[in-house]
Design a protein around this motif. Structure first.
Motif, mmCIF file in Angstrom:
data_model
loop_
_atom_site.group_PDB
_atom_site.id
_atom_site.type_symbol
_atom_site.label_atom_id
_atom_site.label_comp_id
_atom_site.label_asym_id
_atom_site.label_seq_id
_atom_site.Cartn_x
_atom_site.Cartn_y
_atom_site.Cartn_z
ATOM 1 N N PRO A 71 -5.398 -10.720 -1.344
ATOM 2 C CA PRO A 71 -5.264 -11.492 -0.107
ATOM 3 C C PRO A 71 -6.601 -12.117 0.273
ATOM 4 O O PRO A 71 -7.658 -11.596 -0.080
ATOM 5 C CB PRO A 71 -4.829 -10.429 0.910
ATOM 6 C CG PRO A 71 -5.421 -9.146 0.401
ATOM 7 C CD PRO A 71 -5.508 -9.264 -1.090
ATOM 8 N N HIS A 79 1.673 0.001 13.984
ATOM 9 C CA HIS A 79 0.451 -0.805 14.144
ATOM 10 C C HIS A 79 0.040 -0.890 15.618
ATOM 11 O O HIS A 79 -1.134 -0.744 15.964
ATOM 12 C CB HIS A 79 0.691 -2.233 13.649
ATOM 13 C CG HIS A 79 0.434 -2.445 12.189
ATOM 14 N ND1 HIS A 79 -0.757 -2.128 11.586
ATOM 15 C CD2 HIS A 79 1.205 -2.973 11.193
ATOM 16 C CE1 HIS A 79 -0.708 -2.454 10.301
ATOM 17 N NE2 HIS A 79 0.477 -2.968 10.039
ATOM 18 N N LEU A 115 -3.703 -17.548 6.333
ATOM 19 C CA LEU A 115 -5.004 -17.363 5.682
ATOM 20 C C LEU A 115 -4.824 -17.162 4.178
ATOM 21 O O LEU A 115 -5.567 -17.727 3.365
ATOM 22 C CB LEU A 115 -5.740 -16.167 6.294
ATOM 23 C CG LEU A 115 -6.160 -16.330 7.763
ATOM 24 C CD1 LEU A 115 -6.649 -14.996 8.336
ATOM 25 C CD2 LEU A 115 -7.271 -17.375 7.898
ATOM 26 N N SER A 125 -0.672 -9.750 11.278
ATOM 27 C CA SER A 125 -0.843 -9.253 9.907
ATOM 28 C C SER A 125 -0.361 -10.293 8.908
ATOM 29 O O SER A 125 -0.152 -11.455 9.264
ATOM 30 C CB SER A 125 -0.065 -7.946 9.743
ATOM 31 O OG SER A 125 1.321 -8.225 9.736
ATOM 32 N N CYS A 166 -6.399 -0.613 11.131
ATOM 33 C CA CYS A 166 -5.838 -1.955 11.365
ATOM 34 C C CYS A 166 -4.928 -2.355 10.223
ATOM 35 O O CYS A 166 -3.836 -2.865 10.424
ATOM 36 C CB CYS A 166 -6.953 -2.997 11.437
ATOM 37 S SG CYS A 166 -7.619 -3.241 13.072
ATOM 38 N N THR A 167 -5.412 -2.141 9.003
ATOM 39 C CA THR A 167 -4.604 -2.513 7.833
ATOM 40 C C THR A 167 -3.558 -1.418 7.592
ATOM 41 O O THR A 167 -3.561 -0.388 8.271
ATOM 42 C CB THR A 167 -5.515 -2.706 6.601
ATOM 43 O OG1 THR A 167 -6.361 -1.561 6.500
ATOM 44 C CG2 THR A 167 -6.397 -3.924 6.746
ATOM 45 N N ASP A 168 -2.665 -1.648 6.633
ATOM 46 C CA ASP A 168 -1.556 -0.704 6.451
ATOM 47 C C ASP A 168 -2.067 0.692 6.108
ATOM 48 O O ASP A 168 -2.931 0.854 5.250
ATOM 49 C CB ASP A 168 -0.613 -1.219 5.362
ATOM 50 C CG ASP A 168 0.252 -2.356 5.887
ATOM 51 O OD1 ASP A 168 0.202 -2.635 7.108
ATOM 52 O OD2 ASP A 168 0.972 -2.955 5.081
ATOM 53 N N GLU A 203 0.868 -1.184 0.000
ATOM 54 C CA GLU A 203 0.000 0.000 0.000
ATOM 55 C C GLU A 203 0.901 1.228 0.000
ATOM 56 O O GLU A 203 1.811 1.311 0.816
ATOM 57 C CB GLU A 203 -0.875 0.105 1.263
ATOM 58 C CG GLU A 203 -1.232 -1.186 1.940
ATOM 59 C CD GLU A 203 -2.515 -1.791 1.395
ATOM 60 O OE1 GLU A 203 -3.124 -1.157 0.527
ATOM 61 O OE2 GLU A 203 -2.869 -2.898 1.814
ATOM 62 N N HIS A 261 7.357 0.013 11.409
ATOM 63 C CA HIS A 261 5.991 -0.283 10.944
ATOM 64 C C HIS A 261 5.161 -1.023 12.014
ATOM 65 O O HIS A 261 3.978 -0.707 12.230
ATOM 66 C CB HIS A 261 6.110 -1.129 9.671
ATOM 67 C CG HIS A 261 4.825 -1.545 9.059
ATOM 68 N ND1 HIS A 261 4.117 -0.747 8.197
ATOM 69 C CD2 HIS A 261 4.114 -2.693 9.176
ATOM 70 C CE1 HIS A 261 3.027 -1.392 7.815
ATOM 71 N NE2 HIS A 261 3.006 -2.570 8.387
ATOM 72 N N GLY A 293 -2.982 -4.669 13.092
ATOM 73 C CA GLY A 293 -2.567 -5.364 11.869
ATOM 74 C C GLY A 293 -3.790 -5.866 11.121
ATOM 75 O O GLY A 293 -4.898 -5.926 11.678
ATOM 76 N N GLY A 294 -3.590 -6.235 9.868
ATOM 77 C CA GLY A 294 -4.701 -6.586 8.987
ATOM 78 C C GLY A 294 -5.629 -7.657 9.529
ATOM 79 O O GLY A 294 -6.849 -7.569 9.381
ATOM 80 N N GLY A 344 -1.846 -14.000 8.991
ATOM 81 C CA GLY A 344 -2.405 -13.540 7.714
ATOM 82 C C GLY A 344 -1.862 -14.353 6.550
ATOM 83 O O GLY A 344 -2.586 -14.660 5.591
ATOM 84 N N ASP A 392 -12.989 -14.596 6.063
ATOM 85 C CA ASP A 392 -13.826 -14.003 7.118
ATOM 86 C C ASP A 392 -15.301 -14.101 6.714
ATOM 87 O O ASP A 392 -16.167 -14.552 7.474
ATOM 88 C CB ASP A 392 -13.393 -12.529 7.279
ATOM 89 C CG ASP A 392 -13.958 -11.859 8.527
ATOM 90 O OD1 ASP A 392 -14.734 -12.502 9.241
ATOM 91 O OD2 ASP A 392 -13.613 -10.688 8.774
#
Ligand code: KG4
Ligand code: ZN
Length: 335
Positions: free
Chosen positions: A176, A114, A164, A134, A298-300, A12, A110, A267-268, A161, A182
């Motif tokens: 992703p 988060h 997943l 993440s 939560c996400t970047d 991102e 980073h 995190g994601g 992540g 989810d």
């Protein structure tokens, strides 16, 4: 002080303006469309896309904030961890801006971004237990304050992540896959197909997700081609439940054993609805409060970088023009 935050560590390109109280803008340009067909991030393509996008994204962040480039009084940039080519785009951009405008600059971590992002939205008292979860990281930290952390444990293999996303690739869900799993999982009984939970006894706060992925690979091979398609919701639900249970068990155990009454997820994967629900329930049983930022935080994003950088710049921390990216910066240090 008005701070511009820049984030280009992964896929991102993000820029945000923060004035110490309020996030004035928070712009994210995702590269998902570029990497999707490869089933994962292609580092070289990520770096090239950051190079194309960093200026337009910064322009938009300034415009939305209603601040001109001359109004920026400090720059914060993600210095690591991340993909080196991707990091260097943000780092070089920040350096150029700091040099030309003669403003202070700070490189930040980073993961630390988060783990402290929640402070933008919630009144949180230190110390708290931070779970960063993440695509690249799964770690537990005691957060005593900004800049003061104790690392308790991390994943020994895949990040949650990543587990997943790898399952998603195997099931043909695209990349992703976390948010897709989810959604699919909501339609099925998580107990219909039982997946294993890794037990690690010697290091109580470490995680392991690779066995789960291997179990899925073997299951799909054993049951034949149509099985995965026919049972997609059940597989998603069972697999996600195993990931969630492993995260919840270790995190609540860490909070209890370290006498922390607040858990903060970031995190994601902290966007996951089942994880949010089960962590709240499990924490609630022991009077532990469970907090997490809103999904965009939560996400970047760059708001977390601007917020963290603001705090360091205020304390007088500066990075020099010789700052480099630190791709391999996995553990936060300092107590
Ligand atoms: O923090 P992030 O945006 O990037 C880094 O890895 O730093 O996290 C991305 C990860 C991916 O693995 C993605 O599949 C996962 O977060 N993710 C989710 C959800 N949304 C994103 N996982 C589970 N449930 C979600 N709703
Ligand atoms: Zn991240």
């Amino acid at each position: 002080m008005i701070v511009l935050g820049i984030e280009t560590s992964c896929d991102e390109t993000a820029a945000a303006v923060f004035d110490g109280k309020k996030v004035l803008s928070d712009i994210v340009s995702s590269q998902i469309d570029i990497h999707n067909k490869y089933g994962g991030i292609v580092p070289e393509l990520a770096a090239r896309r950051h190079l194309e996008m960093v200026l337009p994204v910064v322009h938009e962040a300034l415009q939305v904030a209603g601040v001109s480039i001359s109004g920026i009084e400090g720059v914060a940039v993600t210095q690591g961890p991340g993909l080196i080519g991707a990091l260097l785009v943000g780092v070089s951009f920040a350096k150029a801006l700091a040099y030309v405008k003669k403003i202070p600059m700070v490189g930040v971590n980073h993961i630390e971004g988060h783990i402290t992002a929640v402070l933008l939205e919630e009144e949180v008292t230190f110390p708290y237990l931070g779970l960063i979860v993440s695509g690249g990281h799964t770690s537990l930290y005691i957060v005593n304050g900004i800049g003061s952390y104790r690392h308790l444990g991390s994943t020994r293999d895949d990040a949650a992540g990543e587990a997943l996303d790898k399952a998603g690739k195997l099931l043909g869900l695209g990349y992703p896959a976390g948010a897709i799993i989810d959604r699919l999982a909501k339609e099925a009984d998580p107990k219909a197909i039982k997946f294993p939970r890794a037990q690690i006894h010697d290091l109580p706060y470490d995680f392991s997700f690779s066995g789960l992925k291997t179990f899925l690979v073997n299951l799909v091979h054993k049951e034949g081609k149509g099985f995965a398609e026919k049972n997609l919701n059940q597989i998603a639900a069972g697999y996600l439940e195993a990931v969630v249970d492993m995260l919840v068990d270790k995190t609540v155990k860490a909070a209890r054993e370290n006498m922390l009454n607040t858990i903060v997820m970031a995190g994601g994967v902290a966007a996951n609805s089942r994880l949010r629900q089960k962590m709240k329930e499990a924490g609630g049983e022991f009077g532990i409060k469970v907090l997490y930022p809103s999904i965009p935080l939560c996400t970047d994003n760059a708001a977390m970088i601007a917020h963290l950088g603001y705090s360091y710049l205020e304390k007088g921390k500066r990075s020099g023009l010789d700052m480099n990216g630190i791709p391999d910066w996995p553990v936060l240090e300092g107590v």
